[in-house]
Scaffold this motif. Structure first.
Motif, PDB file in Angstrom:
ATOM      1  N   TYR A  23       0.719  -1.190   0.208  1.00  0.00           N
ATOM      2  CA  TYR A  23      -0.044   0.160   0.115  1.00  0.00           C
ATOM      3  C   TYR A  23       1.037   1.518   0.157  1.00  0.00           C
ATOM      4  CZ  TYR A  23      -4.671  -2.782   0.292  1.00  0.00           C
ATOM      5  OH  TYR A  23      -5.466  -3.198   0.151  1.00  0.00           O
ATOM      6  N   SER A  24       2.254   1.597   0.036  1.00  0.00           N
ATOM      7  CA  SER A  24       2.919   2.257   0.295  1.00  0.00           C
ATOM      8  C   SER A  24       3.875   2.322  -1.517  1.00  0.00           C
ATOM      9  CB  SER A  24       4.251   2.484   0.746  1.00  0.00           C
ATOM     10  OG  SER A  24       5.156   0.653   0.268  1.00  0.00           O
ATOM     11  N   LEU A  25       3.619   0.938  -2.179  1.00  0.00           N
ATOM     12  CA  LEU A  25       3.634   0.958  -3.937  1.00  0.00           C
ATOM     13  C   LEU A  25       3.052   2.828  -4.095  1.00  0.00           C
ATOM     14  CD1 LEU A  25       4.018  -1.998  -5.051  1.00  0.00           C
ATOM     15  CD2 LEU A  25       5.559  -0.617  -4.783  1.00  0.00           C
ATOM     16  N   PRO A  26       1.548   2.858  -4.174  1.00  0.00           N
ATOM     17  CA  PRO A  26       1.253   3.913  -4.873  1.00  0.00           C
ATOM     18  C   PRO A  26       1.587   5.218  -4.963  1.00  0.00           C
ATOM     19  CG  PRO A  26      -0.783   2.983  -4.272  1.00  0.00           C
ATOM     20  CD  PRO A  26       0.449   2.258  -3.687  1.00  0.00           C
ATOM     21  N   ASN A  27       2.422   5.518  -4.564  1.00  0.00           N
ATOM     22  CA  ASN A  27       3.636   6.626  -4.076  1.00  0.00           C
ATOM     23  C   ASN A  27       4.290   7.350  -4.684  1.00  0.00           C
ATOM     24  OD1 ASN A  27       1.799   8.439  -1.417  1.00  0.00           O
ATOM     25  ND2 ASN A  27       3.000   5.776  -0.613  1.00  0.00           N
ATOM     26  N   ILE A  28       4.594   5.367  -5.307  1.00  0.00           N
ATOM     27  CA  ILE A  28       5.944   6.012  -6.140  1.00  0.00           C
ATOM     28  C   ILE A  28       5.444   6.374  -7.762  1.00  0.00           C
ATOM     29  CG2 ILE A  28       7.586   4.502  -4.631  1.00  0.00           C
ATOM     30  CD1 ILE A  28       7.216   2.230  -7.702  1.00  0.00           C
ATOM     31  N   TYR A  29       4.466   6.590  -8.045  1.00  0.00           N
ATOM     32  CA  TYR A  29       3.946   6.724  -9.203  1.00  0.00           C
ATOM     33  C   TYR A  29       3.697   8.395 -10.194  1.00  0.00           C
ATOM     34  CZ  TYR A  29       3.716   1.624 -10.116  1.00  0.00           C
ATOM     35  OH  TYR A  29       4.137   0.138 -10.053  1.00  0.00           O
ATOM     36  N   GLY A  30       3.529   8.937  -8.927  1.00  0.00           N
ATOM     37  CA  GLY A  30       3.238  10.233  -9.295  1.00  0.00           C
ATOM     38  C   GLY A  30       1.468  10.460  -9.812  1.00  0.00           C
ATOM     39  N   LEU A 113      -3.863  -1.776  -8.636  1.00  0.00           N
ATOM     40  CA  LEU A 113      -3.759  -1.147  -7.468  1.00  0.00           C
ATOM     41  C   LEU A 113      -4.386  -1.079  -6.480  1.00  0.00           C
ATOM     42  CD1 LEU A 113       0.243   0.293  -6.762  1.00  0.00           C
ATOM     43  CD2 LEU A 113      -1.244  -1.093  -5.489  1.00  0.00           C
ATOM     44  N   SER A 114      -5.184  -0.106  -7.812  1.00  0.00           N
ATOM     45  CA  SER A 114      -6.258   0.846  -7.157  1.00  0.00           C
ATOM     46  C   SER A 114      -7.400   0.153  -6.490  1.00  0.00           C
ATOM     47  CB  SER A 114      -7.013   2.167  -8.579  1.00  0.00           C
ATOM     48  OG  SER A 114      -5.870   3.324  -8.383  1.00  0.00           O
ATOM     49  N   ALA A 115      -7.526  -1.358  -7.406  1.00  0.00           N
ATOM     50  CA  ALA A 115      -8.601  -2.053  -7.488  1.00  0.00           C
ATOM     51  C   ALA A 115      -8.849  -2.534  -5.909  1.00  0.00           C
ATOM     52  CB  ALA A 115      -8.263  -3.146  -8.508  1.00  0.00           C
ATOM     53  N   ILE A 116      -7.577  -3.167  -5.759  1.00  0.00           N
ATOM     54  CA  ILE A 116      -7.124  -3.368  -3.633  1.00  0.00           C
ATOM     55  C   ILE A 116      -7.506  -2.303  -3.070  1.00  0.00           C
ATOM     56  CG2 ILE A 116      -6.531  -5.590  -4.595  1.00  0.00           C
ATOM     57  CD1 ILE A 116      -3.900  -4.915  -4.167  1.00  0.00           C
ATOM     58  N   LEU A 491       5.402   3.359   7.809  1.00  0.00           N
ATOM     59  CA  LEU A 491       4.131   4.869   7.784  1.00  0.00           C
ATOM     60  C   LEU A 491       3.145   5.016   6.806  1.00  0.00           C
ATOM     61  CD1 LEU A 491       3.266   7.046   9.585  1.00  0.00           C
ATOM     62  CD2 LEU A 491       5.997   7.671   9.863  1.00  0.00           C
ATOM     63  N   VAL A 492       4.649   4.871   5.362  1.00  0.00           N
ATOM     64  CA  VAL A 492       3.459   5.662   3.983  1.00  0.00           C
ATOM     65  C   VAL A 492       2.482   4.365   4.030  1.00  0.00           C
ATOM     66  CG1 VAL A 492       4.714   5.737   1.883  1.00  0.00           C
ATOM     67  CG2 VAL A 492       6.430   6.792   3.624  1.00  0.00           C
ATOM     68  N   GLY A 493       2.517   3.407   4.143  1.00  0.00           N
ATOM     69  CA  GLY A 493       1.724   2.576   3.692  1.00  0.00           C
ATOM     70  C   GLY A 493       0.226   2.296   4.178  1.00  0.00           C
ATOM     71  N   LEU A 494       0.939   3.196   5.671  1.00  0.00           N
ATOM     72  CA  LEU A 494      -0.636   3.382   6.046  1.00  0.00           C
ATOM     73  C   LEU A 494      -1.498   4.926   6.475  1.00  0.00           C
ATOM     74  CD1 LEU A 494      -2.694   2.430   8.884  1.00  0.00           C
ATOM     75  CD2 LEU A 494      -0.563   3.385  10.613  1.00  0.00           C
ATOM     76  N   MET A 495      -0.624   5.363   5.882  1.00  0.00           N
ATOM     77  CA  MET A 495      -0.899   7.540   5.348  1.00  0.00           C
ATOM     78  C   MET A 495      -1.653   7.234   4.390  1.00  0.00           C
ATOM     79  SD  MET A 495       0.524   9.455   8.005  1.00  0.00           S
ATOM     80  CE  MET A 495       0.641  11.164   6.464  1.00  0.00           C
ATOM     81  N   SER A 496      -1.451   6.680   3.855  1.00  0.00           N
ATOM     82  CA  SER A 496      -1.701   6.073   2.078  1.00  0.00           C
ATOM     83  C   SER A 496      -3.188   5.609   2.115  1.00  0.00           C
ATOM     84  CB  SER A 496      -1.150   5.120   1.491  1.00  0.00           C
ATOM     85  OG  SER A 496       0.529   5.403   0.812  1.00  0.00           O
ATOM     86  N   LEU A 497      -3.411   4.637   3.404  1.00  0.00           N
ATOM     87  CA  LEU A 497      -4.652   4.124   3.804  1.00  0.00           C
ATOM     88  C   LEU A 497      -5.728   4.791   4.449  1.00  0.00           C
ATOM     89  CD1 LEU A 497      -4.075   0.286   4.709  1.00  0.00           C
ATOM     90  CD2 LEU A 497      -5.339   0.896   2.787  1.00  0.00           C
ATOM     91  N   LEU A 498      -5.219   5.492   5.246  1.00  0.00           N
ATOM     92  CA  LEU A 498      -6.252   6.269   6.434  1.00  0.00           C
ATOM     93  C   LEU A 498      -6.518   7.619   5.804  1.00  0.00           C
ATOM     94  CD1 LEU A 498      -4.240   6.650   9.408  1.00  0.00           C
ATOM     95  CD2 LEU A 498      -6.018   5.594   9.300  1.00  0.00           C
ATOM     96  N   PRO A 499      -8.094   7.985   5.410  1.00  0.00           N
ATOM     97  CA  PRO A 499      -8.695   8.950   4.568  1.00  0.00           C
ATOM     98  C   PRO A 499      -8.792  10.217   5.330  1.00  0.00           C
ATOM     99  CG  PRO A 499     -10.381   6.971   6.401  1.00  0.00           C
ATOM    100  CD  PRO A 499      -9.217   6.706   6.421  1.00  0.00           C
ATOM    101  N   GLY A 500      -8.507  10.346   6.376  1.00  0.00           N
ATOM    102  CA  GLY A 500      -8.093  11.674   6.686  1.00  0.00           C
ATOM    103  C   GLY A 500      -6.682  12.033   7.204  1.00  0.00           C
ATOM    104  N   ALA A 501      -6.019  11.354   6.465  1.00  0.00           N
ATOM    105  CA  ALA A 501      -4.503  11.885   6.606  1.00  0.00           C
ATOM    106  C   ALA A 501      -3.570  12.093   5.644  1.00  0.00           C
ATOM    107  CB  ALA A 501      -3.478  10.261   7.344  1.00  0.00           C
ATOM    108  N   THR A 502      -3.234  13.392   5.467  1.00  0.00           N
ATOM    109  CA  THR A 502      -2.896  14.746   5.116  1.00  0.00           C
ATOM    110  C   THR A 502      -0.991  14.954   5.519  1.00  0.00           C
ATOM    111  OG1 THR A 502      -5.076  15.548   4.571  1.00  0.00           O
ATOM    112  CG2 THR A 502      -2.913  16.203   3.124  1.00  0.00           C
ATOM    113  N   LEU A 503      -0.018  14.199   3.826  1.00  0.00           N
ATOM    114  CA  LEU A 503       1.482  15.077   4.466  1.00  0.00           C
ATOM    115  C   LEU A 503       1.411  15.923   4.341  1.00  0.00           C
ATOM    116  CD1 LEU A 503       3.928  13.313   5.620  1.00  0.00           C
ATOM    117  CD2 LEU A 503       4.187  13.372   2.778  1.00  0.00           C
TER     118      LEU A 503
END
Length: 616
Positions: A23-30, A113-116, A491-503
């Motif tokens: 779930y941290s993988l999507p962050n590398i695609y931009g 990735l979006s499908a899951i 941490l990156v994966g959890l931040m990506s999963l949480l709906p209200g978390a913003t970096l």
């Protein structure tokens, strides 16, 4: 046997890290610059719309990375922002009357990735660029509206109860002065008011005059309602702008902060969010002659308003219907003369009111009054901008037949005005006017610079910590470094999963600090192992006691840090909240990676074996 994990615990650690990595993988695609095309409420984009947009883009030489129709909306992705901006202008010219066209930044995450449920982290304003508005709610206008509603209710109730009054007027501090025609009714009126309006404070002024004022709790409730209702309306307006990751939150007693990361059309954002327009439908008083209007000699239930040509119109003071009953509005063109109009849909209560009004007033004129609050250019003694109420009759239509929840508003100057009015009516009329007291724009280049600097700081911090661990603790330092990297991934994966978390930038600081907290736990464990070995313990016993003995200290230190982060989140504003979220999550995850994760690796290397010397 000492220092051996059961198979299920090893598999659990591997599974958790694998999920975090996934779930941290999507962050590398931009992200791709994109244009989002969605129909107005009640209307959806179709395959024919998609074909029309595709032909338009091809005709103008605008190449897309992809263009898809999903859930009644079209998303066109482009290679650069220049193509994106030009495409938005062309599409608006072609479809703008029937569709909402918004600039967007679309994640380039693969479909699988979006499908899951894999999505990149939401970036804040300081990292992504965008605009931040600080808005102030005009509480005086909110209380004046409450005062007007009370007076309308009193007139209706007094007529129903046969209480005769000579005047109901405004008093000081939003109070209402009631003057009765019969002084002998004053006791009965007071009993009635206490029963019907428990939130009113009633005070005698004379033998036949009462002063009615909202109690302190009722005033506070009115202020709270004004803020909360405006928050809800602003969220609807942000949805109309197509911004998915906006931050809309209260700040202080009378202010609201709106952050729109990634928004590129700041002028339109300001226009839609700051607009205070609404509509009122009022009957025209035909009994007032032009001569009486010129002398300003009109009945007490009538007032004079100007139309767009500056001509006076006599309208009933009491509105038949207000903008709060409008649930849908869309811009279109009149089929007879091709002029712009707004198609309005009312809720059930509004439809019933309109149906009854048109039944009783056939062949009589009804006016649409446009109401807007504008900056007067003046300020009060507290430095607040004074808003002026601007009202204009935009059309007068003769009621030809009975109609209910659906009708059209004509008399609008341009299609752009019709579209903006439709957006405002769809998203609701503000309970109280708001003014933008501060506007801050962060450019995409500045946001990119913040990201680059934040990444550099994080990577340098991680590299220095890893170097220290490997040099000072050798193999155990390498194990701690692996756990540290796993901590970042989780941490990156959890931040990506949480709906209200913003970096945000402070959030990056929280991540870097959590790196130090994570390695601190390992330092405590490793030093405890060394101490046990110096005290004559065997290697296996030293490892066992090192982890068990350091657990209490690590738990206490991390718990107090997490509690501090919770307090920061509860009491702080946006940047502080971003720091608190990443710090709390990083520290909580470090308790897993620095204790359970490193223990698993140590057990795999040394557990159940005859060891002569530790590489620590």
């Amino acid at each position: 046997m000492l220092n051996r994990y059961p198979l299920w615990k090893n598999l659990m650690v591997i599974f958790v890290v694998a999920i975090g990595l996934l779930y941290s993988l999507p962050n590398i695609y931009g992200e791709d610059p994109a244009v989002q095309i969605s129909g107005t409420r009640g209307q959806e984009a179709t395959s024919s719309t998609l074909s029309e947009v595709q032909r338009l883009l091809d005709g103008n030489g605008l190449k897309t990375k992809s263009i898809l129709l999903e859930n009644g909306a079209i998303l066109a992705r482009f290679n650069n922002t220049d193509d994106q901006l030009l495409a938005k202008d062309k599409i608006t010219q072609q479809l703008g009357q029937s569709y909402s066209v918004a600039l967007n930044l679309a994640p380039a995450t693969p479909d699988w990735l979006s499908a899951i449920g894999g999505n990149p982290m939401k970036w804040g304003l300081d990292l992504r660029g965008g605009v931040r508005f600080l808005m102030e709610v005009d509480m005086n206008t909110a209380l004046e509206k409450r005062q007007e509603q009370l007076q309308d209710s009193l007139r209706t109730e007094f007529r129903k109860e046969k209480f005769q009054y000579s005047a109901i007027r405004n008093g000081e501090d939003f109070s209402t002065i009631v003057t009765l025609a019969k002084p002998e009714q004053i006791s009965e009126v007071k009993r009635f008011l206490r029963k019907q309006h428990a939130n009113l404070e009633i005070r005698d002024i004379s033998a036949n005059t009462l002063a009615l004022a909202l109690s302190e709790s009722a005033l506070n409730e009115a202020r709270e309602n004004a803020i909360e209702q405006n928050l809800g309306i602003l969220r609807k307006r942000v949805e109309e702008l197509g911004v998915a990751e906006a931050v809309i939150q209260r700040q202080g007693a009378e202010r609201i902060v709106v952050e729109l990361p990634g928004i590129q059309d700041t002028a339109r954002a300001k226009e839609i969010l700051g607009a205070t327009a609404t509509l009122e439908f009022r009957m025209v008083n035909q009994n007032v002659s032009p001569e009486a209007i010129a002398r300003n000699s009109v009945p007490s239930d009538t007032e004079i308003k100007l139309n767009r040509q500056g001509m006076p119109v006599a309208l009933n003071k009491r509105a038949v219907l207000g903008g709060e009953h409008i649930i849908n509005a869309s811009s279109s063109f009149n089929q007879n003369n091709g002029t712009p109009q707004v198609d309005v849909t009312l809720d059930s209560e509004g439809g019933d009111i309109m149906s009854e009004t048109t039944r009783l007033n056939l062949e009589k004129p009804m006016a649409t009054l446009y109401v807007e609050y504008k900056d007067s250019g003046k300020k009060d003694e507290n430095g607040k901008v004074i808003l002026e109420k601007h009202e204009e009759v935009i059309n007068i239509a003769t009621i030809r037949g009975r109609f209910g929840s659906r009708f059209q508003i004509t008399g609008i100057d341009s299609s752009a005005e019709a579209q903006n009015l439709a957006v405002l009516l769809r998203s609701g009329a503000l309970t109280a006017p708001i003014q933008i007291v501060e506007e801050r724009t962060v450019g995409p280049s500045l946001g990119a610079q913040n990201v680059e600097q934040g990444l550099k700081a994080g990577l340098w911090g991680l590299a220095i910590v890893i170097l220290f661990c490997v040099v000072y603790y050798k193999l155990f330092g390498l194990i701690a470094s692996i756990a540290l990297c796993a901590n970042m991934v989780l941490l990156v994966g959890l931040m990506s999963l949480l709906p209200g978390a913003t970096l945000t930038m402070p959030g990056i600081a929280g991540i870097i600090l959590s790196v130090g907290m994570s390695v601190d736990a390992n330092v405590l464990i490793f030093e405890r192992i060394k101490e046990e070995m110096r005290n004559g313990r065997s290697i296996q016993q030293a490892i066992h006691e090192g982890y068990n003995g350091a657990w209490t200290s690590i738990f206490d230190a991390n718990l107090t840090t997490i509690l501090t982060a919770v307090v920061l989140y509860a009491a702080g504003t946006g940047p502080v909240k971003g720091f608190a979220i990443t710090l709390a999550l990083g520290v909580a995850i470090s308790m897993f990676t620095a204790i359970t994760g490193t223990r698993m690796l140590v057990n795999l290397i040394y557990g159940g074996k005859r060891v002569e010397k530790l590489s620590i």
